[in-house]
Design a protein around this motif. Sequence first.
Motif, mmCIF file in Angstrom:
data_model
loop_
_atom_site.group_PDB
_atom_site.id
_atom_site.type_symbol
_atom_site.label_atom_id
_atom_site.label_comp_id
_atom_site.label_asym_id
_atom_site.label_seq_id
_atom_site.Cartn_x
_atom_site.Cartn_y
_atom_site.Cartn_z
ATOM 1 N N MET A 26 0.828 -1.219 0.000
ATOM 2 C CA MET A 26 0.000 0.000 0.000
ATOM 3 C C MET A 26 0.860 1.266 0.000
ATOM 4 N N SER A 27 2.175 1.108 -0.156
ATOM 5 C CA SER A 27 3.130 2.227 -0.227
ATOM 6 C C SER A 27 3.132 3.098 1.031
ATOM 7 N N GLY A 83 11.363 2.160 0.165
ATOM 8 C CA GLY A 83 11.491 0.800 -0.382
ATOM 9 C C GLY A 83 10.656 0.527 -1.622
ATOM 10 N N ALA A 84 9.465 1.136 -1.727
ATOM 11 C CA ALA A 84 8.573 0.811 -2.846
ATOM 12 C C ALA A 84 8.692 1.814 -4.003
ATOM 13 N N SER A 94 0.142 1.917 11.051
ATOM 14 C CA SER A 94 -0.388 2.086 9.692
ATOM 15 C C SER A 94 -1.237 0.900 9.270
ATOM 16 N N THR A 112 -0.038 -3.630 3.982
ATOM 17 C CA THR A 112 -0.477 -4.974 3.615
ATOM 18 C C THR A 112 0.365 -6.012 4.361
ATOM 19 N N GLY A 170 1.935 -8.444 2.963
ATOM 20 C CA GLY A 170 3.186 -8.606 2.215
ATOM 21 C C GLY A 170 4.198 -7.519 2.575
ATOM 22 N N ASP A 179 4.212 -5.725 5.347
ATOM 23 C CA ASP A 179 4.626 -5.923 6.753
ATOM 24 C C ASP A 179 5.703 -7.004 6.853
ATOM 25 N N ALA A 196 7.704 -7.965 4.388
ATOM 26 C CA ALA A 196 8.908 -7.491 3.693
ATOM 27 C C ALA A 196 9.694 -6.502 4.547
ATOM 28 N N CYS A 197 9.015 -5.789 5.457
ATOM 29 C CA CYS A 197 9.704 -4.820 6.327
ATOM 30 C C CYS A 197 9.844 -5.344 7.757
ATOM 31 N N ALA A 222 7.468 -5.528 9.997
ATOM 32 C CA ALA A 222 6.850 -4.413 10.717
ATOM 33 C C ALA A 222 6.571 -4.761 12.181
ATOM 34 N N GLY A 223 6.634 -3.716 12.994
ATOM 35 C CA GLY A 223 6.310 -3.866 14.419
ATOM 36 C C GLY A 223 5.202 -2.902 14.786
ATOM 37 N N GLU A 255 12.568 -6.669 2.121
ATOM 38 C CA GLU A 255 12.144 -5.422 1.460
ATOM 39 C C GLU A 255 12.020 -5.558 -0.071
ATOM 40 N N ILE A 268 9.090 -11.916 -4.623
ATOM 41 C CA ILE A 268 7.782 -11.281 -4.403
ATOM 42 C C ILE A 268 6.941 -12.247 -3.562
HETATM 43 C C1 LIG Z 1 1.407 6.870 9.485
HETATM 44 C C2 LIG Z 1 2.330 5.675 9.403
HETATM 45 C C3 LIG Z 1 2.534 4.914 10.539
HETATM 46 C C4 LIG Z 1 3.407 3.812 10.488
HETATM 47 N N1 LIG Z 1 3.568 3.062 11.609
HETATM 48 C C5 LIG Z 1 4.357 1.969 11.564
HETATM 49 C C6 LIG Z 1 4.508 1.161 12.732
HETATM 50 O O1 LIG Z 1 3.935 1.405 13.782
HETATM 51 N N2 LIG Z 1 5.320 0.083 12.625
HETATM 52 C C7 LIG Z 1 5.973 -0.241 11.448
HETATM 53 O O2 LIG Z 1 6.677 -1.254 11.425
HETATM 54 N N3 LIG Z 1 5.845 0.511 10.349
HETATM 55 C C8 LIG Z 1 5.052 1.596 10.370
HETATM 56 N N4 LIG Z 1 4.919 2.371 9.239
HETATM 57 C C9 LIG Z 1 5.666 2.001 8.030
HETATM 58 C C10 LIG Z 1 4.886 1.089 7.037
HETATM 59 O O3 LIG Z 1 3.515 1.233 7.211
HETATM 60 C C11 LIG Z 1 5.297 -0.361 7.174
HETATM 61 O O4 LIG Z 1 6.638 -0.509 6.762
HETATM 62 C C12 LIG Z 1 4.418 -1.342 6.352
HETATM 63 O O5 LIG Z 1 4.768 -2.634 6.735
HETATM 64 C C13 LIG Z 1 4.578 -1.202 4.852
HETATM 65 O O6 LIG Z 1 3.516 -1.943 4.228
HETATM 66 P P1 LIG Z 1 3.023 -1.593 2.742
HETATM 67 O O7 LIG Z 1 2.087 -2.658 2.336
HETATM 68 O O8 LIG Z 1 2.524 -0.206 2.681
HETATM 69 O O9 LIG Z 1 4.392 -1.750 1.942
HETATM 70 P P2 LIG Z 1 5.015 -0.774 0.827
HETATM 71 O O10 LIG Z 1 5.289 0.571 1.404
HETATM 72 O O11 LIG Z 1 4.209 -0.830 -0.406
HETATM 73 O O12 LIG Z 1 6.413 -1.515 0.588
HETATM 74 C C14 LIG Z 1 7.380 -1.538 1.606
HETATM 75 C C15 LIG Z 1 8.531 -2.477 1.186
HETATM 76 O O13 LIG Z 1 8.063 -3.818 1.123
HETATM 77 C C16 LIG Z 1 8.219 -4.358 -0.192
HETATM 78 N N5 LIG Z 1 7.026 -5.174 -0.453
HETATM 79 C C17 LIG Z 1 5.719 -4.812 -0.342
HETATM 80 N N6 LIG Z 1 4.911 -5.860 -0.614
HETATM 81 C C18 LIG Z 1 5.726 -6.891 -0.925
HETATM 82 C C19 LIG Z 1 5.506 -8.240 -1.304
HETATM 83 N N7 LIG Z 1 4.284 -8.740 -1.419
HETATM 84 N N8 LIG Z 1 6.580 -9.033 -1.541
HETATM 85 C C20 LIG Z 1 7.843 -8.560 -1.426
HETATM 86 N N9 LIG Z 1 8.111 -7.287 -1.067
HETATM 87 C C21 LIG Z 1 7.068 -6.471 -0.815
HETATM 88 C C22 LIG Z 1 8.368 -3.157 -1.111
HETATM 89 O O14 LIG Z 1 9.122 -3.481 -2.272
HETATM 90 C C23 LIG Z 1 9.087 -2.178 -0.193
HETATM 91 O O15 LIG Z 1 10.473 -2.431 -0.195
HETATM 92 C C24 LIG Z 1 4.075 3.486 9.267
HETATM 93 C C25 LIG Z 1 3.845 4.266 8.131
HETATM 94 C C26 LIG Z 1 2.995 5.336 8.192
HETATM 95 C C27 LIG Z 1 2.783 6.155 6.941
#
Ligand SMILES: Cc1cc2nc3c(=O)[nH]c(=O)nc-3n(C[C@H](O)[C@H](O)[C@H](O)COP(=O)(O)OP(=O)(O)OC[C@H]3O[C@@H](n4cnc5c(N)ncnc54)[C@H](O)[C@@H]3O)c2cc1C
Length: 459
Positions: A69-70, A76-77, A132, A137, A139, A141, A143-144, A146-147, A197, A202
């Motif tokens: 969802m960027s 990273g995206a 967030s 998503t 995926g 979470d 890839a990063c 996430a916590g 990341e 994928i």
């Molecule tokens: C307001 C706000 C609050 C946030 N709070 C937190 C928080 O509390 N904790 C936290 O950890 N993060 C937080 N984040 C950061 C972010 O939301 C996380 O990193 C989240 O996990 C990214 O998910 P996304 O689906 O948006 O990934 P994207 O931003 O689309 O991509 C992130 C990375 O993952 C890779 N990726 C995405 N999907 C896949 C897939 N299916 N396969 C392989 N690689 C993939 C992309 O290439 C990129 O490198 C926050 C961001 C915002 C804007």
Amino acid sequence: MTDIVAELREAIGAEKVLSSPVDLIAYSFDSTFEQHMPDAVVLPETNEDVVAVVRVASRLEVPIVPRGMSSGLAGGAIPLSGGVVVSLARMKRVLEIDEENMIVTVQAGMVTADLQAEVEKLGLFYPPDPSSNRQSTIGGDIACDAGGPRCLKYGVTGDYVMGLTVVLPDGRVLVTGGKTIKNVVGYDLTSLFVGSEGTLGIITQALLRLVAKPQSVRTALAEFPSLDDASRTVNAILSAGIVPATLELMDKTATACIEQAMHLGLPLDVEAMLIIETDGSDEERVVCEIEAAARICRENGAREVKVARDEAERITLWKARRSVSPSLARKAPNKLGEDITVPRSAIPEAIRRIKAISAKYGLPIVVFGHAGDGNLHPNILFDWRDPKQWEKVQQIVSEVFKVALDLGGTLSGEHGVGTFKLPYMEQALGPTSIDVQRRIKRALDPQNILNPGKVLPDI
Ligand SMILES: Cc1cc2nc3c(=O)[nH]c(=O)nc-3n(C[C@H](O)[C@H](O)[C@H](O)COP(=O)(O)OP(=O)(O)OC[C@H]3O[C@@H](n4cnc5c(N)ncnc54)[C@H](O)[C@@H]3O)c2cc1C
């Protein structure tokens, strides 16, 4: 690049390929500042679609950038060198909820909060909770790795990943892990992809561990005139054997920003506030734990501790913490949020040093974060349109990372490396670690087509 667009249409169908300038702009950025245009965007609906896209890109040696969802905060995206953005947005279904084994199989594009809502209907619980979660998503979470606030008690995303389906850069499909709790056959490839990341493969599907939904939750908010006392209290609570679900800290600048924007009646003369939440299935125990935590706060210098008596009061207590980000937006046109981690005991020193950096450069830095696990979010407030301020921001970031490393911490606890932390990777990990990681990357992606320019410097 007409060739790639034509070939992609041929491979997966024109309705799953975007190429108009307006569409491409929408996929040119994430939640940071940089922007680079892709040459095409694909919206696959099945694993087979993803395989077909990767085969085309590999044959034409065109970069592929996976995208959830960027909401990422490290760049990273962003399609740095153009190529094909692979948005997993249409792959958002729960494939199976295995209640007996407490495992869910989900497609990678599912929004985290949607998955949480689905499993909660069955009394199950998926704990990883990036703030967030409505914009990220599964995926992304994974890839990063996430916590979020609940990670102190429940752990991070990676702790819940039992298996993955991954499309490799050469188009082969790798299935890792499985439903067994114990599995030590071969290298742990599931973990290799957690936190990668989008640079190694994928992720299209995940098997995720669930737990029973806690039936009871209690929340307290404590005001500390002294930051050192607040920090000492965090350790005192954990040393007493209480493991709160969340233990959040907000510094004085964060409180001031929230109060200015929200008028919640927050005290402006305290150095720190802690939000503590206990949860579990045994209500009596959850209540005992929050009362014990409140008592420890008072014994360690808290001026006032409010314990929510009902859900409405609980929401009010959380309102302050949840308002941090929107409040900062009112204070300055832009903010850059870092997410360093330090050993818990080093939190006061880290905050003091960050405040000194803020004074040195004349830009406000607001600090809040997950005190229980030493994960701090220093947010630099500035105006992107002023080149002098942007130059200062870059110097500040470099000094903040140095603070983290000097205190025995590291660059990121949640957001990952992306492009933003590349220059500091060697300093953080050392040459041997970087060399091993480069070899892994080259072995899996010899063409360097999968999310190039991310995570590893000079590759
Ligand atoms: C307001 C706000 C609050 C946030 N709070 C937190 C928080 O509390 N904790 C936290 O950890 N993060 C937080 N984040 C950061 C972010 O939301 C996380 O990193 C989240 O996990 C990214 O998910 P996304 O689906 O948006 O990934 P994207 O931003 O689309 O991509 C992130 C990375 O993952 C890779 N990726 C995405 N999907 C896949 C897939 N299916 N396969 C392989 N690689 C993939 C992309 O290439 C990129 O490198 C926050 C961001 C915002 C804007």
